[in-house]
Design a protein around this motif. Structure first.
Motif, PDB file in Angstrom:
ATOM      1  N   SER A 250       0.821  -1.220   0.000  1.00 23.53           N
ATOM      2  CA  SER A 250       0.000   0.000   0.000  1.00 23.53           C
ATOM      3  C   SER A 250       0.847   1.259   0.000  1.00 23.53           C
ATOM      4  CB  SER A 250      -0.866  -0.001   1.270  1.00 23.53           C
ATOM      5  OG  SER A 250      -0.017  -0.170   2.407  1.00 23.53           O
TER       6      SER A 250
ATOM      7  N   ILE B 268      -3.612  -9.320   5.977  1.00 25.62           N
ATOM      8  CA  ILE B 268      -4.374  -8.090   5.759  1.00 25.62           C
ATOM      9  C   ILE B 268      -3.607  -6.927   6.387  1.00 25.62           C
ATOM     10  CG2 ILE B 268      -6.573  -6.888   6.220  1.00 25.62           C
ATOM     11  CD1 ILE B 268      -7.021  -9.457   4.597  1.00 25.62           C
ATOM     12  N   SER B 269      -3.234  -5.972   5.554  1.00 21.68           N
ATOM     13  CA  SER B 269      -2.706  -4.699   6.101  1.00 21.68           C
ATOM     14  C   SER B 269      -3.837  -3.689   5.969  1.00 21.68           C
ATOM     15  CB  SER B 269      -1.459  -4.247   5.351  1.00 21.68           C
ATOM     16  OG  SER B 269      -0.437  -5.194   5.449  1.00 21.68           O
ATOM     17  N   THR B 270      -3.953  -3.068   4.778  1.00 23.35           N
ATOM     18  CA  THR B 270      -5.094  -2.155   4.569  1.00 23.35           C
ATOM     19  C   THR B 270      -6.357  -2.921   4.147  1.00 23.35           C
ATOM     20  OG1 THR B 270      -4.623  -1.863   2.227  1.00 23.35           O
ATOM     21  CG2 THR B 270      -3.549  -0.334   3.756  1.00 23.35           C
ATOM     22  N   GLY B 271      -6.161  -4.151   3.652  1.00 16.19           N
ATOM     23  CA  GLY B 271      -7.284  -4.921   3.114  1.00 16.19           C
ATOM     24  C   GLY B 271      -7.508  -4.663   1.627  1.00 16.19           C
TER      25      GLY B 271
ATOM     26  N   SER C  83      -3.903 -10.439  10.485  1.00 15.36           N
ATOM     27  CA  SER C  83      -4.261  -9.041  10.197  1.00 15.36           C
ATOM     28  C   SER C  83      -3.530  -8.118  11.164  1.00 15.36           C
ATOM     29  CB  SER C  83      -5.766  -8.825  10.335  1.00 15.36           C
ATOM     30  OG  SER C  83      -6.049  -7.443  10.273  1.00 15.36           O
TER      31      SER C  83
ATOM     32  N   SER D 125      -8.358  -0.843   7.627  1.00 10.80           N
ATOM     33  CA  SER D 125      -8.893  -2.086   7.052  1.00 10.80           C
ATOM     34  C   SER D 125     -10.304  -2.351   7.591  1.00 10.80           C
ATOM     35  CB  SER D 125      -7.956  -3.283   7.298  1.00 10.80           C
ATOM     36  OG  SER D 125      -7.950  -3.637   8.649  1.00 10.80           O
TER      37      SER D 125
END
Ligand code: PRP
Ligand code: ORO
Length: 204
Positions: A29, A125-128, A153, A159
């Motif tokens: 991201s 999952i970071s930002t999703g 996550s 997110s």
């Protein structure tokens, strides 16, 4: 031990987690981070990858509506989707981050029929953004996305907001809080480093 903590310790033991407070990693991201969790390393540990598959199967057991297709998010979600689909005897597809630039130009590989109930499998999952883009591509092709299941996550506010906005349910096996708790308990982090990493995440 609770599975979320057990898997967090596994990730640390196989050196999937690197903390580098002086030389930040760049995430997909663009976010700069003092920590990187390389869940791809779980592929090389049959006992751990089986534990992950079993946890994903237990999550599916709890779903009121069951998937009829498992979709891997490219690339790191693909192997876990494949092991899960195989165990569940379900069809599998994977979704590229962008359409292939040659051949058939596919973004979804494999057969996903209109109206299929699809579960997206992601490694992290970071930002999703990546998994939600996968979900969007599948929905555009007429799939009903039942949710995203991921190994880990960071629990970023961003997110949570994105999943809520897209009305997609996210479930994970373990996460950042468990990871930091285990690191602190095992003396891999001091109390102040632990606090620093929590504050960094909460300020994002
Ligand atoms: O939640 P997000 O902000 O989208 O970040 C998480 C994504 O980043 C990583 O993939 P990466 O883009 O590094 O590609 P890879 O899976 O092909 O290694 C990871 O495997 C997730 O797919
Ligand atoms: O956001 C990312 O790109 C990312 C973060 C992380 O810790 N691990 C990873 O594989 N990707």
């Amino acid at each position: 031990m609770v599975l979320s903590y057990e898997l967090a310790r596994d990730l640390l033991d196989i050196k999937a987690v690197q903390v580098n407070p002086s030389d930040y990693f760049t995430w997909t991201s663009g976010i700069k981070s003092p920590i990187y969790c390389d869940n791809r390393l779980t592929m090389s540990h049959p006992q751990i990858r089986r534990k992950i598959t079993k946890a994903f199967m237990e999550m599916i057991d709890r779903m009121p509506v069951k998937p009829d297709v498992i979709a891997g998010c490219a690339t790191a979600g693909i192997p876990h989707a494949a092991w899960l689909a195989d165990k569940m005897d379900l069809p599998m597809v994977y979704v590229r981050s962008k359409p292939k630039g040659h051949g058939k130009g596919n973004q979804i590989e494999g057969a996903c029929t209109n109206g299929a109930k699809v579960l997206v499998i992601e490694d992290l999952i970071s930002t999703g953004g990546s998994s939600l883009e996968t979900a969007r591509v599948l929905q555009e092709q007429g799939a009903e996305v039942l949710g995203v299941h991921a190994i880990f996550s960071y629990g970023l506010n961003k997110s949570a907001q994105l999943f809520e906005k897209e009305n997609i349910c996210l479930e994970t096996i373990t996460g950042y809080d468990e990871l930091l708790d285990v690191m602190e308990a095992d003396n891999r982090l001091t109390k102040s480093e632990h606090e620093q990493l929590i504050n960094w995440r909460n300020d994002l």
